[in-house]
Motif scaffolding. Structure first.
Motif, PDB file in Angstrom:
ATOM      1  N   MET A  32      23.423 -51.094-132.444  1.00 59.51           N
ATOM      2  CA  MET A  32      24.693 -50.474-132.882  1.00 59.51           C
ATOM      3  C   MET A  32      24.451 -49.638-134.358  1.00 59.51           C
ATOM      4  O   MET A  32      24.861 -48.355-134.365  1.00 59.51           O
ATOM      5  CB  MET A  32      25.941 -51.327-133.350  1.00 59.51           C
ATOM      6  N   ASP A  33      23.755 -50.131-135.077  1.00 59.51           N
ATOM      7  CA  ASP A  33      23.353 -49.480-136.397  1.00 59.51           C
ATOM      8  C   ASP A  33      22.762 -48.171-136.166  1.00 59.51           C
ATOM      9  O   ASP A  33      23.215 -47.091-136.641  1.00 59.51           O
ATOM     10  CB  ASP A  33      22.718 -50.320-137.397  1.00 59.51           C
ATOM     11  N   GLU A  34      21.821 -48.013-135.187  1.00 57.48           N
ATOM     12  CA  GLU A  34      21.137 -46.887-135.056  1.00 57.48           C
ATOM     13  C   GLU A  34      21.980 -45.847-134.516  1.00 57.48           C
ATOM     14  O   GLU A  34      21.888 -44.676-134.654  1.00 57.48           O
ATOM     15  CB  GLU A  34      19.941 -47.366-134.294  1.00 57.48           C
ATOM     16  N   TYR A  35      22.926 -46.375-133.612  1.00 59.85           N
ATOM     17  CA  TYR A  35      23.632 -45.435-133.066  1.00 59.85           C
ATOM     18  C   TYR A  35      24.528 -44.725-134.020  1.00 59.85           C
ATOM     19  O   TYR A  35      25.023 -43.547-133.748  1.00 59.85           O
ATOM     20  CB  TYR A  35      24.535 -46.100-131.812  1.00 59.85           C
ATOM     21  N   LEU A  36      24.928 -45.864-134.714  1.00 60.78           N
ATOM     22  CA  LEU A  36      26.102 -45.180-135.799  1.00 60.78           C
ATOM     23  C   LEU A  36      25.398 -44.319-136.857  1.00 60.78           C
ATOM     24  O   LEU A  36      26.124 -43.169-136.863  1.00 60.78           O
ATOM     25  CB  LEU A  36      26.849 -46.494-136.732  1.00 60.78           C
ATOM     26  N   VAL A  37      24.039 -44.498-137.083  1.00 59.44           N
ATOM     27  CA  VAL A  37      23.328 -43.626-137.973  1.00 59.44           C
ATOM     28  C   VAL A  37      23.369 -41.879-137.328  1.00 59.44           C
ATOM     29  O   VAL A  37      23.616 -41.302-137.948  1.00 59.44           O
ATOM     30  CB  VAL A  37      22.158 -44.036-138.399  1.00 59.44           C
ATOM     31  N   PHE A  38      23.112 -42.249-135.909  1.00 56.69           N
ATOM     32  CA  PHE A  38      22.810 -41.082-135.094  1.00 56.69           C
ATOM     33  C   PHE A  38      24.306 -40.092-135.274  1.00 56.69           C
ATOM     34  O   PHE A  38      24.393 -38.990-135.422  1.00 56.69           O
ATOM     35  CB  PHE A  38      22.692 -41.361-133.737  1.00 56.69           C
ATOM     36  N   VAL A  39      25.485 -40.966-135.030  1.00 56.23           N
ATOM     37  CA  VAL A  39      26.663 -40.244-134.879  1.00 56.23           C
ATOM     38  C   VAL A  39      27.202 -39.751-136.127  1.00 56.23           C
ATOM     39  O   VAL A  39      27.822 -38.646-136.370  1.00 56.23           O
ATOM     40  CB  VAL A  39      27.881 -41.070-134.159  1.00 56.23           C
ATOM     41  N   SER A  40      26.710 -40.523-137.085  1.00 58.23           N
ATOM     42  CA  SER A  40      26.953 -40.176-138.726  1.00 58.23           C
ATOM     43  C   SER A  40      26.245 -38.835-139.004  1.00 58.23           C
ATOM     44  O   SER A  40      26.758 -38.077-139.614  1.00 58.23           O
ATOM     45  CB  SER A  40      26.573 -41.405-139.500  1.00 58.23           C
ATOM     46  N   ARG A  41      24.900 -38.826-138.361  1.00 56.94           N
ATOM     47  CA  ARG A  41      24.218 -37.467-138.881  1.00 56.94           C
ATOM     48  C   ARG A  41      24.969 -36.066-138.217  1.00 56.94           C
ATOM     49  O   ARG A  41      25.193 -35.172-138.834  1.00 56.94           O
ATOM     50  CB  ARG A  41      22.995 -37.443-138.205  1.00 56.94           C
ATOM     51  N   GLN A  42      25.487 -36.458-136.983  1.00 56.55           N
ATOM     52  CA  GLN A  42      26.555 -35.330-136.368  1.00 56.55           C
ATOM     53  C   GLN A  42      27.616 -34.990-137.201  1.00 56.55           C
ATOM     54  O   GLN A  42      27.937 -33.734-137.261  1.00 56.55           O
ATOM     55  CB  GLN A  42      27.122 -35.967-135.102  1.00 56.55           C
TER      56      GLN A  42
ATOM     57  N   SER B 245      36.449 -44.138-135.708  1.00 57.08           N
ATOM     58  CA  SER B 245      36.497 -45.868-135.393  1.00 57.08           C
ATOM     59  C   SER B 245      36.605 -46.416-133.993  1.00 57.08           C
ATOM     60  O   SER B 245      36.724 -45.426-133.170  1.00 57.08           O
ATOM     61  CB  SER B 245      37.803 -46.638-136.309  1.00 57.08           C
ATOM     62  N   GLY B 246      36.246 -47.550-133.628  1.00 57.87           N
ATOM     63  CA  GLY B 246      36.328 -48.023-132.292  1.00 57.87           C
ATOM     64  C   GLY B 246      34.768 -48.153-131.601  1.00 57.87           C
ATOM     65  O   GLY B 246      34.808 -48.083-130.539  1.00 57.87           O
ATOM     66  N   PHE B 247      33.859 -47.960-132.392  1.00 55.78           N
ATOM     67  CA  PHE B 247      32.532 -47.830-131.813  1.00 55.78           C
ATOM     68  C   PHE B 247      32.094 -49.328-130.916  1.00 55.78           C
ATOM     69  O   PHE B 247      31.046 -49.284-130.179  1.00 55.78           O
ATOM     70  CB  PHE B 247      31.458 -47.674-132.745  1.00 55.78           C
ATOM     71  N   ASP B 248      32.752 -50.241-131.567  1.00 59.80           N
ATOM     72  CA  ASP B 248      32.649 -51.617-131.005  1.00 59.80           C
ATOM     73  C   ASP B 248      32.843 -51.865-129.514  1.00 59.80           C
ATOM     74  O   ASP B 248      32.328 -52.902-128.703  1.00 59.80           O
ATOM     75  CB  ASP B 248      33.287 -52.787-131.578  1.00 59.80           C
ATOM     76  N   LYS B 249      33.629 -50.831-128.920  1.00 58.12           N
ATOM     77  CA  LYS B 249      33.947 -50.718-127.594  1.00 58.12           C
ATOM     78  C   LYS B 249      33.171 -49.983-126.504  1.00 58.12           C
ATOM     79  O   LYS B 249      33.173 -50.086-125.581  1.00 58.12           O
ATOM     80  CB  LYS B 249      35.460 -50.213-127.303  1.00 58.12           C
ATOM     81  N   ILE B 250      32.094 -49.222-127.574  1.00 56.11           N
ATOM     82  CA  ILE B 250      31.147 -48.618-126.232  1.00 56.11           C
ATOM     83  C   ILE B 250      30.152 -49.308-125.856  1.00 56.11           C
ATOM     84  O   ILE B 250      29.408 -50.105-126.544  1.00 56.11           O
ATOM     85  CB  ILE B 250      30.429 -47.644-127.349  1.00 56.11           C
ATOM     86  N   PRO B 251      29.866 -49.232-124.628  1.00 59.92           N
ATOM     87  CA  PRO B 251      28.845 -50.082-124.046  1.00 59.92           C
ATOM     88  C   PRO B 251      27.324 -49.866-124.676  1.00 59.92           C
ATOM     89  O   PRO B 251      27.182 -48.749-124.843  1.00 59.92           O
ATOM     90  CB  PRO B 251      28.976 -49.832-122.318  1.00 59.92           C
ATOM     91  N   ALA B 252      26.762 -51.061-124.633  1.00 57.75           N
ATOM     92  CA  ALA B 252      25.309 -50.694-125.102  1.00 57.75           C
ATOM     93  C   ALA B 252      24.537 -49.612-124.606  1.00 57.75           C
ATOM     94  O   ALA B 252      23.655 -48.894-125.154  1.00 57.75           O
ATOM     95  CB  ALA B 252      24.524 -52.192-125.223  1.00 57.75           C
TER      96      ALA B 252
END
Lengths: 126, 150
Positions: free
Chosen positions: A102-112, B114-121
């Motif tokens: 999740m952290d990596e994904y959030l960093v990616f979206v954060s960059r966007q 917000s709400g990223f916890d609901k996104i499938p891996a």
């Protein structure tokens, strides 16, 4: 689980926990390596020959086998790919775990968002 | 459970100017890189074509949630849900909120997703499955990131 990516980038503030991702982004901070990861992320292992024939630079310039090999080593060092010997050649596999968290994904979206808000700023201040 | 991205940015412009850039779909599309089919209407989907070079064949869709003039604007969407072969409608969308605060120099804008916890891996990986051309767009951002975080 409580995770949060703090403010970053735009005002020059240094986010507290991002340096941990730096190696990964450094590995991806190159057009050719991004292209290689894009290809391998489909899940199919590829040989160096396959990756060489299918990867071009911006402006369509072909890359040499040596150049591709060098980029693959950088990705391997960052843990994004690994190679398996298959007969006379190496097959490169993508390591999804390296980007799956999740952290990596959030960093990616954060960059966007950084990119979008920088464009918004330029747009309203012009 | 908290799983969100929050950004703050100072804009040297009036609240009216920022509000228009956020809620006029044509203006929003200028900086967000989407050409919308029509105006933003609360409670309605906002659809358009992505204008990023290389992504023009893809559609963008969000649902406008709230508009409180010059103060607050929000929409829900499926971030980077760009694979035409996947039906994202069953997934819980994330919520994007824009909050405006008037300051001496202009507007302090806070964006919260917000709400990223609901996104499938598996979906998180999708961003990395984009075609080669799309990735070239990210380089500027990533380079800036690397420069700031050596």
């Amino acid at each position: 689980m409580s995770r949060r990516i703090p403010d970053s980038g735009i005002r020059g503030r240094r986010p507290a926990r991002q340096p941990a991702h730096a190696h990964l982004f450094a590995a991806l901070g190159d057009e050719t390596r991004l292209a290689l990861v894009g290809k391998l992320a489909s899940g199919e292992p590829h040989s160096i020959a396959q990756l060489t024939s299918g990867t071009t630079r911006a402006r369509g310039r072909k890359l040499t086998r040596q150049a591709i090999t060098k980029h693959l080593r950088v990705l391997e060092k960052a843990g994004m790919v690994h190679s398996v010997r298959a007969g006379r050649e190496n097959l490169f596999h993508f390591n999804p775990e390296s980007l799956r968290t999740m952290d990596e994904y959030l960093v990616f979206v954060s960059r966007q968002w950084d990119g979008a808000l920088a464009r918004l700023k330029a747009f309203v201040e012009e | 459970m908290e799983n969100k991205i929050q950004k703050r940015i100072e804009l040297k412009a009036s609240a009216a100017r920022v509000w228009r850039a956020l809620t006029d779909s044509r203006e929003f599309g200028e900086w967000f890189r989407v050409k919308f089919d029509g105006p933003f209407v609360v409670g309605e989907p906002a659809r358009g074509n992505i204008t990023w070079p290389g992504y023009e064949h893809l559609r963008f869709e969000a649902v406008i949630q709230k508009m409180e003039s010059e103060r607050y604007f929000s929409f829900t969407w499926h971030p980077y849900a760009i694979d035409p072969a996947v039906d994202y409608s069953q997934e819980t969308p994330t919520l994007v909120e824009f909050q405006l605060e008037i300051t001496a120099g202009g507007v302090l804008l806070t964006v919260t997703e917000s709400g990223f916890d609901k996104i499938p891996a598996d979906r998180r990986l999708e961003a990395f499955r984009m075609n080669d051309g799309g990735w070239a767009q990210q380089i500027g951002n990533i380079e800036a990131y690397v420069a700031q975080n050596p």
